[in-house]
Design a protein around this motif. Structure first.
Motif, PDB file in Angstrom:
ATOM      1  N   GLU A  83       4.907   4.103  11.733  1.00 50.42           N
ATOM      2  CA  GLU A  83       4.477   4.197  10.995  1.00 50.42           C
ATOM      3  C   GLU A  83       4.964   4.882   9.629  1.00 50.42           C
ATOM      4  N   LEU A 139      -2.871   5.922   4.964  1.00 53.52           N
ATOM      5  CA  LEU A 139      -1.966   4.321   5.883  1.00 53.52           C
ATOM      6  C   LEU A 139      -1.850   5.149   6.910  1.00 53.52           C
ATOM      7  N   ARG A 148       7.217   4.482   7.163  1.00 58.44           N
ATOM      8  CA  ARG A 148       6.443   4.069   6.019  1.00 58.44           C
ATOM      9  C   ARG A 148       5.848   4.968   5.409  1.00 58.44           C
ATOM     10  N   ALA A 149       5.353   5.827   6.376  1.00 60.73           N
ATOM     11  CA  ALA A 149       4.899   6.779   5.574  1.00 60.73           C
ATOM     12  C   ALA A 149       6.223   7.943   4.932  1.00 60.73           C
ATOM     13  N   THR A 194      -2.166  10.569   1.096  1.00 60.10           N
ATOM     14  CA  THR A 194      -1.421   9.358   1.430  1.00 60.10           C
ATOM     15  C   THR A 194      -1.212   9.276   2.901  1.00 60.10           C
ATOM     16  N   ASP A 208       0.816  -0.807   0.125  1.00 62.39           N
ATOM     17  CA  ASP A 208       0.016   0.118  -0.037  1.00 62.39           C
ATOM     18  C   ASP A 208       0.897   1.404  -0.103  1.00 62.39           C
ATOM     19  N   ALA A 209       1.793   1.008   0.515  1.00 66.67           N
ATOM     20  CA  ALA A 209       2.877   2.481   0.530  1.00 66.67           C
ATOM     21  C   ALA A 209       3.796   2.691  -0.273  1.00 66.67           C
ATOM     22  N   SER A 255       6.512   6.733   1.146  1.00 67.34           N
ATOM     23  CA  SER A 255       5.618   6.797   0.444  1.00 67.34           C
ATOM     24  C   SER A 255       5.798   8.346  -0.312  1.00 67.34           C
TER      25      SER A 255
END
Length: 277
Positions: free
Chosen positions: A134, A96, A137-138, A92, A53-54, A141
């Motif tokens: 997280e 997330l 991850r962000a 986004t 997803d990221a 992304s």
């Protein structure tokens, strides 16, 4: 010869020491956060599919909206890129962030949290480590989104500092939403329920905002909603940071929303976590 009778002491229930042990100070808490963050990142490394997803979401949304809706909304795909892509930073981060609650709910269902409750660690360390993982991850992304958008022709008309400010603002707002997501993850019974409720939160915020289209053509009641929607302020702030424009009003609104959401939902999430563990 007398014999002594040994009476066994009553067994004590195993209590989580983290809430009451005064020896767990700031340094120990930071060490616990670091260890748990590393654990979360190692889980991502062991399960790379969890990063789909990221990695793919920025690419799919960019291609979908620029080349399918861009001409109809803006009449010019190049100008629509400049309008829509800065708003995708906020979208986004929100998407997330809302996915964190599903993973947290799964940790409770699989018994991971039962192991944590027997350890002398601060309760907040478990949740803060989720936010730290997280954040990584962000950031990945956001990087993919900006690089892919520039390949398609998006121009940053200001400079690298403004780009970092837009990413930081989107990250700050997204991490405040993580507290809501984690609260949902602990309040609902199943991961499917968390995912369903998260979509009910995400969809109105995303499409009832100025991310994908100007709000001038919307009906009055929807314009009123978009006016108070924090995602509209975030999209406008990122747009002005990357394209140039007035910043103070929209940036202050985003900062205010981020602080308010964190101040309200972080204590609620920590209290819920202590209750469940």
């Amino acid at each position: 010869m007398s014999t002594a009778t040994l009476t066994p002491a009553p067994a004590r229930a195993l209590e989580p020491a983290a809430d009451t042990d005064p020896r767990i100070g700031l340094r120990s808490t930071l060490r616990h956060i670091g260890a748990l963050t590393r654990r979360n990142l190692m889980r991502i490394k062991a399960d790379p599919e969890s990063m789909f997803d990221a990695v793919l979401m920025p690419v799919i949304f960019t291609v979908l909206f620029v080349y399918v809706f861009g001409g109809a909304i803006s009449g010019d795909q190049d100008s629509y890129k400049q309008y829509m892509i800065p708003g995708l930073l906020g979208q986004t981060g929100l998407t997330l962030a809302m996915a964190v609650g599903t993973g947290l709910n799964s940790d409770f269902q699989t018994g991971v949290m039962d192991r944590f409750r027997t350890l002398p660690i601060g309760r907040s360390a478990v949740l803060v480590s989720k936010i730290a993982a997280e954040t990584c991850r962000a950031l990945l992304s956001f990087t993919i989104l900006i690089v892919f958008a520039m390949i398609l022709g998006f121009e940053i008309k200001t400079g690298p500092l403004e780009l970092l400010a837009a990413i930081g603002l989107s990250l700050l707002f997204g991490m405040s939403i993580v507290w809501i997501s984690m609260l949902l993850g602990m309040a609902l019974r199943s991961a499917q329920a968390v995912q369903g409720v998260s979509m009910l939160v995400i969809m109105p915020l995303q499409f009832g905002s100025s991310i994908f289209a100007p709000t001038d053509s919307m009906p009055g009641w929807l314009q009123a909603f978009t006016h108070y929607n924090p995602l509209s302020a975030l999209a406008d702030a990122c747009r002005n940071l990357l394209n140039g424009g007035p910043l103070t009003h929209s940036v202050l609104i985003v900062l205010g929303w981020s602080v308010a959401i964190t101040a309200v939902f972080a204590p609620l999430a920590v209290a819920r976590f202590r209750k469940r563990t």
